[in-house]
Design a protein around this motif. Structure first.
Motif, mmCIF file in Angstrom:
data_model
loop_
_atom_site.group_PDB
_atom_site.id
_atom_site.type_symbol
_atom_site.label_atom_id
_atom_site.label_comp_id
_atom_site.label_asym_id
_atom_site.label_seq_id
_atom_site.Cartn_x
_atom_site.Cartn_y
_atom_site.Cartn_z
ATOM 1 N N GLY A 47 10.232 -1.057 -0.641
ATOM 2 C CA GLY A 47 10.179 -1.809 0.596
ATOM 3 C C GLY A 47 10.983 -1.212 1.734
ATOM 4 N N GLY A 48 10.934 -1.912 2.872
ATOM 5 C CA GLY A 48 11.664 -1.483 4.047
ATOM 6 C C GLY A 48 10.989 -0.379 4.831
ATOM 7 N N TYR A 49 9.671 -0.278 4.737
ATOM 8 C CA TYR A 49 8.951 0.811 5.398
ATOM 9 C C TYR A 49 8.523 0.442 6.815
ATOM 10 N N THR A 50 8.523 -0.858 7.137
ATOM 11 C CA THR A 50 8.049 -1.302 8.441
ATOM 12 C C THR A 50 9.131 -2.083 9.169
ATOM 13 N N ARG A 51 8.961 -2.178 10.476
ATOM 14 C CA ARG A 51 9.891 -2.914 11.333
ATOM 15 C C ARG A 51 9.063 -3.762 12.282
ATOM 16 N N ILE A 52 9.481 -5.017 12.484
ATOM 17 C CA ILE A 52 8.813 -5.915 13.415
ATOM 18 C C ILE A 52 9.772 -6.189 14.570
ATOM 19 N N ILE A 53 9.313 -5.900 15.786
ATOM 20 C CA ILE A 53 10.114 -6.116 16.984
ATOM 21 C C ILE A 53 9.368 -7.127 17.862
ATOM 22 N N LYS A 54 9.992 -8.272 18.113
ATOM 23 C CA LYS A 54 9.362 -9.296 18.948
ATOM 24 C C LYS A 54 9.398 -8.843 20.403
ATOM 25 N N ILE A 104 -4.498 5.761 -6.312
ATOM 26 C CA ILE A 104 -5.470 6.161 -5.290
ATOM 27 C C ILE A 104 -6.651 5.198 -5.277
ATOM 28 N N ARG A 105 -7.150 4.835 -6.445
ATOM 29 C CA ARG A 105 -8.291 3.926 -6.539
ATOM 30 C C ARG A 105 -7.926 2.536 -6.033
ATOM 31 N N LEU A 106 -6.721 2.067 -6.357
ATOM 32 C CA LEU A 106 -6.302 0.754 -5.883
ATOM 33 C C LEU A 106 -6.160 0.723 -4.368
ATOM 34 N N VAL A 107 -5.566 1.767 -3.784
ATOM 35 C CA VAL A 107 -5.402 1.809 -2.329
ATOM 36 C C VAL A 107 -6.761 1.856 -1.642
ATOM 37 N N PHE A 108 -7.685 2.673 -2.150
ATOM 38 C CA PHE A 108 -9.011 2.747 -1.539
ATOM 39 C C PHE A 108 -9.782 1.441 -1.700
ATOM 40 N N GLN A 147 -1.051 11.729 2.144
ATOM 41 C CA GLN A 147 -0.605 13.085 2.446
ATOM 42 C C GLN A 147 0.607 13.141 3.359
ATOM 43 N N GLU A 148 0.755 12.184 4.288
ATOM 44 C CA GLU A 148 1.843 12.255 5.260
ATOM 45 C C GLU A 148 2.863 11.129 5.128
ATOM 46 N N ILE A 149 2.387 9.895 5.010
ATOM 47 C CA ILE A 149 3.294 8.747 5.068
ATOM 48 C C ILE A 149 4.064 8.555 3.771
ATOM 49 N N ALA A 150 3.381 8.601 2.632
ATOM 50 C CA ALA A 150 4.058 8.379 1.348
ATOM 51 C C ALA A 150 5.146 9.417 1.066
ATOM 52 N N PRO A 151 4.930 10.713 1.312
ATOM 53 C CA PRO A 151 6.033 11.663 1.089
ATOM 54 C C PRO A 151 7.235 11.416 2.004
ATOM 55 N N LYS A 152 6.984 10.897 3.210
ATOM 56 C CA LYS A 152 8.076 10.605 4.134
ATOM 57 C C LYS A 152 8.969 9.483 3.599
ATOM 58 N N PHE A 153 8.376 8.541 2.876
ATOM 59 C CA PHE A 153 9.123 7.409 2.332
ATOM 60 C C PHE A 153 9.517 7.611 0.873
ATOM 61 N N ALA A 154 9.441 8.825 0.361
ATOM 62 C CA ALA A 154 9.744 9.075 -1.052
ATOM 63 C C ALA A 154 11.194 8.748 -1.380
ATOM 64 N N LEU A 191 0.827 -1.209 0.000
ATOM 65 C CA LEU A 191 0.000 0.000 0.000
ATOM 66 C C LEU A 191 0.861 1.259 0.000
ATOM 67 N N ILE A 192 1.931 1.262 0.770
ATOM 68 C CA ILE A 192 2.817 2.432 0.818
ATOM 69 C C ILE A 192 3.496 2.643 -0.530
ATOM 70 N N THR A 193 3.934 1.562 -1.156
ATOM 71 C CA THR A 193 4.563 1.680 -2.474
ATOM 72 C C THR A 193 3.574 2.246 -3.488
ATOM 73 N N ARG A 194 2.325 1.799 -3.440
ATOM 74 C CA ARG A 194 1.298 2.354 -4.328
ATOM 75 C C ARG A 194 1.069 3.830 -4.040
ATOM 76 N N ALA A 195 1.030 4.191 -2.770
ATOM 77 C CA ALA A 195 0.767 5.584 -2.398
ATOM 78 C C ALA A 195 1.908 6.497 -2.834
ATOM 79 N N LYS A 196 3.117 5.973 -2.906
ATOM 80 C CA LYS A 196 4.248 6.782 -3.375
ATOM 81 C C LYS A 196 4.064 7.195 -4.826
ATOM 82 N N GLY A 197 3.361 6.358 -5.621
ATOM 83 C CA GLY A 197 3.116 6.704 -7.022
ATOM 84 C C GLY A 197 2.226 7.929 -7.142
#
Length: 123
Positions: A93-100, A63-67, A81-88, A51-57
């Motif tokens: 990939g690499g937008y998330t982190r998993i911590i056990k 927009i239609r695919l994400v919705f 508006q906020e997350i995709a520009p931050k990851f531009a 979803l983030i990769t799509r939003a970067k486009g």
């Protein structure tokens, strides 16, 4: 044999699993991090990063695919508006982190926190 089985079923039928992951992705985008089981976090990472990769486009098609995949209006708006520009500046990939975080007291399930990555400017 498990030929071409590429996702975890999470003990749910398809539409329930899809709705659950969409809701979890919306919560992740609104809150920045959520606590869940390790297995769900690994599946959520697949959904959220796509979803983030799509939003970067940012095109109308994106927009239609994400919705269509995550119909939570407030979360999708924040994503574009906020997350995709931050990851531009990120590559794919690499937008998330998993911590056990250990095991759940009730049933001993492995728990984890999945969060959006904060990367500084010097890459």
């Amino acid at each position: 044999m498990r030929h071409h089985v590429d996702h975890r079923t999470l003990g749910r039928y398809g539409s329930h699993r899809k709705a659950m992951l969409a809701n979890m992705a919306a919560s992740l985008f609104l809150n920045g991090s959520i606590q869940t089981t390790v297995t769900r976090a690994k599946e959520l990472r697949r959904v959220a990063e796509k979803l983030i990769t799509r939003a970067k486009g940012g095109s109308v098609h994106d927009i239609r695919l994400v919705f269509s995949r995550m119909p939570h209006k407030q979360a999708a708006t924040k994503l574009f508006q906020e997350i995709a520009p931050k990851f531009a500046s990120f590559d794919k990939g690499g937008y998330t982190r998993i911590i056990k975080t250990g095991t759940r007291l009730g049933d001993g399930a492995e728990m984890a926190v999945i969060e959006l990555v904060e990367r500084d400017g010097n890459k």
